[in-house]
Design a protein around this motif. Structure first.
Motif, PDB file in Angstrom:
ATOM      1  N   GLY A  11       0.811  -1.387   0.034  1.00 23.22           N
ATOM      2  CA  GLY A  11      -0.044  -0.209   0.003  1.00 23.22           C
ATOM      3  C   GLY A  11       0.987   1.229   0.055  1.00 23.22           C
ATOM      4  N   PRO A  12       0.107   2.373  -0.162  1.00 29.59           N
ATOM      5  CA  PRO A  12       0.746   3.778  -0.166  1.00 29.59           C
ATOM      6  C   PRO A  12       1.748   3.947   1.244  1.00 29.59           C
ATOM      7  N   GLU A  13       2.726   4.921   1.261  1.00 31.31           N
ATOM      8  CA  GLU A  13       3.432   4.971   2.122  1.00 31.31           C
ATOM      9  C   GLU A  13       2.750   5.967   3.143  1.00 31.31           C
ATOM     10  N   LEU A  14       2.394   5.995   4.191  1.00 24.48           N
ATOM     11  CA  LEU A  14       1.893   6.878   5.197  1.00 24.48           C
ATOM     12  C   LEU A  14       2.652   7.774   5.717  1.00 24.48           C
ATOM     13  N   ARG A  15       2.307   9.203   5.991  1.00 27.29           N
ATOM     14  CA  ARG A  15       3.154  10.333   6.534  1.00 27.29           C
ATOM     15  C   ARG A  15       2.566  10.514   8.056  1.00 27.29           C
ATOM     16  N   ASP A  16       3.355  11.013   8.785  1.00 24.52           N
ATOM     17  CA  ASP A  16       2.930  11.515  10.242  1.00 24.52           C
ATOM     18  C   ASP A  16       1.665  12.352  10.037  1.00 24.52           C
ATOM     19  N   ILE A  17       0.874  12.720  11.213  1.00 27.43           N
ATOM     20  CA  ILE A  17       0.051  13.511  11.225  1.00 27.43           C
ATOM     21  C   ILE A  17       0.263  14.711  11.091  1.00 27.43           C
ATOM     22  N   HIS A  18      -0.109  15.794  10.473  1.00 29.86           N
ATOM     23  CA  HIS A  18       0.243  17.337  10.265  1.00 29.86           C
ATOM     24  C   HIS A  18      -0.810  17.951  10.921  1.00 29.86           C
ATOM     25  N   LEU A  19      -0.260  18.753  12.055  1.00 26.66           N
ATOM     26  CA  LEU A  19      -1.365  19.504  12.873  1.00 26.66           C
ATOM     27  C   LEU A  19      -1.297  20.850  12.067  1.00 26.66           C
ATOM     28  N   PRO A  20      -2.487  21.838  12.389  1.00 26.69           N
ATOM     29  CA  PRO A  20      -2.390  23.146  11.844  1.00 26.69           C
ATOM     30  C   PRO A  20      -1.669  23.623  12.943  1.00 26.69           C
ATOM     31  N   PRO A  21      -1.296  25.218  12.247  1.00 29.07           N
ATOM     32  CA  PRO A  21      -0.767  25.962  13.180  1.00 29.07           C
ATOM     33  C   PRO A  21      -1.494  26.444  14.253  1.00 29.07           C
ATOM     34  N   PRO A  22      -0.992  26.937  15.519  1.00 30.29           N
ATOM     35  CA  PRO A  22      -1.913  27.277  16.588  1.00 30.29           C
ATOM     36  C   PRO A  22      -2.515  28.568  16.154  1.00 30.29           C
ATOM     37  N   PRO A  23      -3.799  29.102  16.811  1.00 30.97           N
ATOM     38  CA  PRO A  23      -4.371  30.301  16.315  1.00 30.97           C
ATOM     39  C   PRO A  23      -3.805  31.432  16.706  1.00 30.97           C
ATOM     40  N   GLY A  24      -3.636  32.375  15.634  1.00 34.76           N
ATOM     41  CA  GLY A  24      -2.888  33.663  16.227  1.00 34.76           C
ATOM     42  C   GLY A  24      -3.663  34.309  16.978  1.00 34.76           C
ATOM     43  N   ILE A  25      -3.140  35.768  17.478  1.00 34.92           N
ATOM     44  CA  ILE A  25      -3.904  36.409  18.335  1.00 34.92           C
ATOM     45  C   ILE A  25      -4.616  37.496  17.479  1.00 34.92           C
ATOM     46  N   TRP A  26      -4.338  37.632  16.271  1.00 33.66           N
ATOM     47  CA  TRP A  26      -5.196  38.610  15.388  1.00 33.66           C
ATOM     48  C   TRP A  26      -5.716  37.636  14.181  1.00 33.66           C
ATOM     49  N   PRO A  27      -6.626  38.045  13.673  1.00 35.09           N
ATOM     50  CA  PRO A  27      -7.944  38.667  14.142  1.00 35.09           C
ATOM     51  C   PRO A  27      -8.516  38.217  15.387  1.00 35.09           C
ATOM     52  N   LEU A  28      -9.087  38.948  16.200  1.00 36.08           N
ATOM     53  CA  LEU A  28      -9.578  38.669  17.614  1.00 36.08           C
ATOM     54  C   LEU A  28     -11.028  38.091  17.288  1.00 36.08           C
ATOM     55  N   ALA A  29     -11.364  37.242  18.103  1.00 32.53           N
ATOM     56  CA  ALA A  29     -12.806  36.755  17.907  1.00 32.53           C
ATOM     57  C   ALA A  29     -13.851  37.878  18.584  1.00 32.53           C
ATOM     58  N   TRP A  30     -15.140  37.520  17.967  1.00 31.87           N
ATOM     59  CA  TRP A  30     -16.128  38.744  18.468  1.00 31.87           C
ATOM     60  C   TRP A  30     -16.472  39.036  19.796  1.00 31.87           C
ATOM     61  N   GLY A  31     -16.232  38.064  20.546  1.00 28.09           N
ATOM     62  CA  GLY A  31     -16.292  38.454  22.160  1.00 28.09           C
ATOM     63  C   GLY A  31     -15.187  39.360  22.431  1.00 28.09           C
ATOM     64  N   TRP A  32     -13.843  39.262  21.981  1.00 24.86           N
ATOM     65  CA  TRP A  32     -12.972  40.118  22.351  1.00 24.86           C
ATOM     66  C   TRP A  32     -13.412  41.672  21.919  1.00 24.86           C
ATOM     67  N   TRP A  33     -14.032  41.768  20.651  1.00 26.02           N
ATOM     68  CA  TRP A  33     -14.488  42.916  20.215  1.00 26.02           C
ATOM     69  C   TRP A  33     -15.501  43.626  21.132  1.00 26.02           C
ATOM     70  N   VAL A  34     -16.322  42.773  21.787  1.00 27.26           N
ATOM     71  CA  VAL A  34     -17.306  43.142  22.539  1.00 27.26           C
ATOM     72  C   VAL A  34     -16.849  44.028  23.894  1.00 27.26           C
ATOM     73  N   LEU A  35     -15.983  42.995  24.380  1.00 26.25           N
ATOM     74  CA  LEU A  35     -15.220  43.295  25.596  1.00 26.25           C
ATOM     75  C   LEU A  35     -14.586  44.774  25.331  1.00 26.25           C
ATOM     76  N   ILE A  36     -13.739  44.823  24.211  1.00 25.76           N
ATOM     77  CA  ILE A  36     -13.146  46.360  24.039  1.00 25.76           C
ATOM     78  C   ILE A  36     -13.958  47.311  23.743  1.00 25.76           C
ATOM     79  N   ALA A  37     -15.053  47.187  23.173  1.00 30.17           N
ATOM     80  CA  ALA A  37     -16.229  47.906  22.728  1.00 30.17           C
ATOM     81  C   ALA A  37     -16.657  48.471  24.345  1.00 30.17           C
ATOM     82  N   LEU A  38     -16.962  47.492  25.078  1.00 27.30           N
ATOM     83  CA  LEU A  38     -17.496  47.902  26.594  1.00 27.30           C
ATOM     84  C   LEU A  38     -16.329  48.736  27.190  1.00 27.30           C
ATOM     85  N   GLY A  39     -15.168  48.379  27.270  1.00 32.31           N
ATOM     86  CA  GLY A  39     -14.252  48.973  27.811  1.00 32.31           C
ATOM     87  C   GLY A  39     -13.905  50.338  27.392  1.00 32.31           C
TER      88      GLY A  39
END
Length: 160
Positions: A11-39
């Motif tokens: 059978g085909p040769e399998l490679r190791d599992i490739h994980l996605p990069p960790p999420p960056g700090i930007w762009p912010l999620a909508w919850g952070w935008w709400v907190l920034i607006a309230l602040g």
């Protein structure tokens, strides 16, 4: 059976599992935008209230200074009483234009306002009823009424 075994091994040769990069700090999620607006809103309200308080404090100091200067310019107790009465009448006109026409007990009740102790109609402020219209005034009565009149003047002119 040998065909199955051979197919599993080739059978085909399998490679190791490739994980996605960790999420960056930007762009912010909508919850952070709400907190920034309230602040930002909270910060704006805080700055607005602090500026308003500072303006009130400066206004009160200016009004108190003008009142004290006018009293210092008046020499005898009768002149001081006339000056206090004049300032109260001017302040009353700002609060209620109809107050200028009040005389006697009605004027003193107006000066009492909501104060249950009635400092003008039943206290040291009673000297304002007829004192400003006399040639001589009792120095002790004028001295007792002075802080009361000053406080009421500042309250009526908005110098709280």
């Amino acid at each position: 059976m040998s065909i199955l075994l051979l197919a599993a091994q080739a059978g085909p040769e399998l490679r190791d599992i490739h994980l996605p990069p960790p999420p960056g700090i930007w762009p912010l999620a909508w919850g952070w935008w709400v907190l920034i607006a309230l602040g930002a809103v909270a910060l704006g309200i805080l700055v607005w209230s602090l500026r308003r308080r500072a303006v009130r404090r400066r206004r009160r100091a200016a009004l108190a200074g003008a009142f004290d200067t006018a009293l210092a310019g008046a020499g005898d107790p009768a002149a001081r009483l006339r000056t206090m009465s004049e300032h109260l009448r001017r302040a009353a006109r700002l609060r209620d234009p109809g107050a200028v026409a009040l005389r006697g007990d009605a004027w003193l009740r107006f000066l009492d306002g909501d104060d249950p102790s009635r400092p003008f109609s039943a206290g040291p402020g009673r000297v304002l009823e007829s004192g400003p219209y006399q040639a001589r005034a009792d120095a002790a009565a004028v001295a007792k009424a002075e802080p009361l009149v000053r406080r009421r003047y500042l309250d009526m002119t908005g110098g709280r």
